[in-house]
Design an enzyme around this catalytic site. Structure first.
Site, PDB file in Angstrom:
ATOM      1  N   VAL A 127      -7.747  -2.443  -9.538  1.00  0.00           N
ATOM      2  CA  VAL A 127      -9.136  -2.886  -9.438  1.00  0.00           C
ATOM      3  C   VAL A 127      -9.876  -1.890  -8.554  1.00  0.00           C
ATOM      4  O   VAL A 127      -9.428  -1.576  -7.446  1.00  0.00           O
ATOM      5  CB  VAL A 127      -9.240  -4.306  -8.848  1.00  0.00           C
ATOM      6  CG1 VAL A 127     -10.706  -4.716  -8.738  1.00  0.00           C
ATOM      7  CG2 VAL A 127      -8.483  -5.302  -9.714  1.00  0.00           C
TER       8      VAL A 127
ATOM      9  N   GLY B 287      -1.713  -3.568  -8.690  1.00  0.00           N
ATOM     10  CA  GLY B 287      -0.555  -4.388  -9.009  1.00  0.00           C
ATOM     11  C   GLY B 287       0.399  -3.614  -9.883  1.00  0.00           C
ATOM     12  O   GLY B 287       0.231  -2.408 -10.092  1.00  0.00           O
ATOM     13  N   GLY B 288       1.406  -4.309 -10.420  1.00  0.00           N
ATOM     14  CA  GLY B 288       2.409  -3.633 -11.223  1.00  0.00           C
ATOM     15  C   GLY B 288       1.846  -2.999 -12.481  1.00  0.00           C
ATOM     16  O   GLY B 288       2.293  -1.928 -12.899  1.00  0.00           O
TER      17      GLY B 288
ATOM     18  N   GLY C 183      -1.788  -2.978 -13.216  1.00  0.00           N
ATOM     19  CA  GLY C 183      -3.238  -2.817 -13.206  1.00  0.00           C
ATOM     20  C   GLY C 183      -3.784  -2.392 -11.860  1.00  0.00           C
ATOM     21  O   GLY C 183      -3.086  -2.403 -10.837  1.00  0.00           O
TER      22      GLY C 183
ATOM     23  N   ASP D 250      -1.330 -19.908 -12.264  1.00  0.00           N
ATOM     24  CA  ASP D 250      -0.917 -19.078 -11.123  1.00  0.00           C
ATOM     25  C   ASP D 250      -1.825 -19.323  -9.916  1.00  0.00           C
ATOM     26  O   ASP D 250      -2.371 -18.398  -9.337  1.00  0.00           O
ATOM     27  CB  ASP D 250      -0.928 -17.597 -11.516  1.00  0.00           C
ATOM     28  CG  ASP D 250      -0.091 -16.734 -10.566  1.00  0.00           C
ATOM     29  OD1 ASP D 250       0.748 -17.307  -9.827  1.00  0.00           O
ATOM     30  OD2 ASP D 250      -0.265 -15.505 -10.571  1.00  0.00           O
TER      31      ASP D 250
END
Length: 261
Positions: free
Chosen positions: A21, A16-17, A19, A126
């Protein structure tokens, strides 16, 4: 990459922006795990604070539909200090891409976990298909508590730069107006997810075209109308949603309609 002497990081699962995984091996226990790193902590200190809050939130929740946290810490990589969170490795795909046998039963499972989260005084903020994992073992797991907040903290919806905490397409009207998110906001988002999965339209029930609205049979239609009501006080609790969804048996429940996104 190795994290300390315990974890061998092997394969990127998602980015993601702020982070990433990765799949990894826990050498101490001989098991596969997922490790989430914050890669933007130096540029965005708030991201690290949010990450630490996610770790605490997940560690405080005990439910089969919440991802299990095993460990947390920091690792040094290329001169950077990367906060990390070690979690169970889930076998499945998010509801953006997964088929389920029953949309209504899946909704009931999600309402169950939301009832547990809300009882712990936590608001997810979210709820969306990308944050719902449909596992090969039949579990439905709610993920990404990075912007979850508890009742004792601020629950503002937007940053000072106007960036939303959450995903606008699923956010309740009060959140879009800059007011605090509450458990009713999560119920609204879940209602939008279920409407989208049943009809292909990401809208409150009252904004659906009549022919689309008529494709959702009672009593699910009445419940989704309440869940996506504009006023928070008109929405049912997550526990009530779980009970009513399970009590309903309609042909719509087993039908899967792809999202129009």
């Amino acid at each position: 990459m190795a994290v300390g002497s315990r974890y061998r990081v092997e394969r990127l699962l998602g980015r993601g922006g702020l982070g990433e995984v990765w799949e990894a091996t826990d050498r101490a226990l001989g098991r596969r795990v997922a490790i989430k790193f914050v890669t933007g902590a130096m540029q965005y200190p708030e991201a690290a604070q949010r990450f630490a809050r996610e770790a605490r939130t997940l560690a405080s929740l005990r439910h089969g539909s919440v991802v299990t946290v095993h460990d947390a810490g920091t690792a040094d990589h290329d001169g950077q200090t990367l906060p990390y969170l070690v979690m169970e490795l889930l076998d499945g795909a998010t509801w953006e891409f997964s088929h389920v046998d029953s949309i209504v039963e899946t909704g009931a499972r999600l309402a169950d976990v939301l009832a547990h989260v809300h009882a712990a005084k936590v608001v997810h903020r979210d709820i969306k298909p990308a944050n719902i994992m449909i596992c090969a073992d039949g579990r439905t797991v709610l993920m990404d508590f990075g912007i979850a907040r508890d009742d004792s903290s601020l629950t503002r919806t937007a940053t000072t730069t106007g960036k939303y905490f959450g995903t606008p397409g699923y956010m309740a009207p009060e959140q879009l107006q800059g007011r605090a998110a509450t458990p009713a906001s999560d119920v609204y988002a879940l209602g939008i997810v279920l409407v989208e999965k049943l009809t292909g339209h990401r809208l409150p029930v009252t904004q659906l075209m009549p022919q689309v609205r008529s494709s959702i049979r009672e009593p699910v239609l009445s419940l989704l109308t309440r869940m996506t009501a504009a006023r928070p006080e008109q929405r049912p609790s997550a526990a009530e949603c779980a009970s009513l969804l399970r009590a309903s048996e309609t042909p719509t429940a087993s039908r899967h309609v792809p999202s129009t996104r």
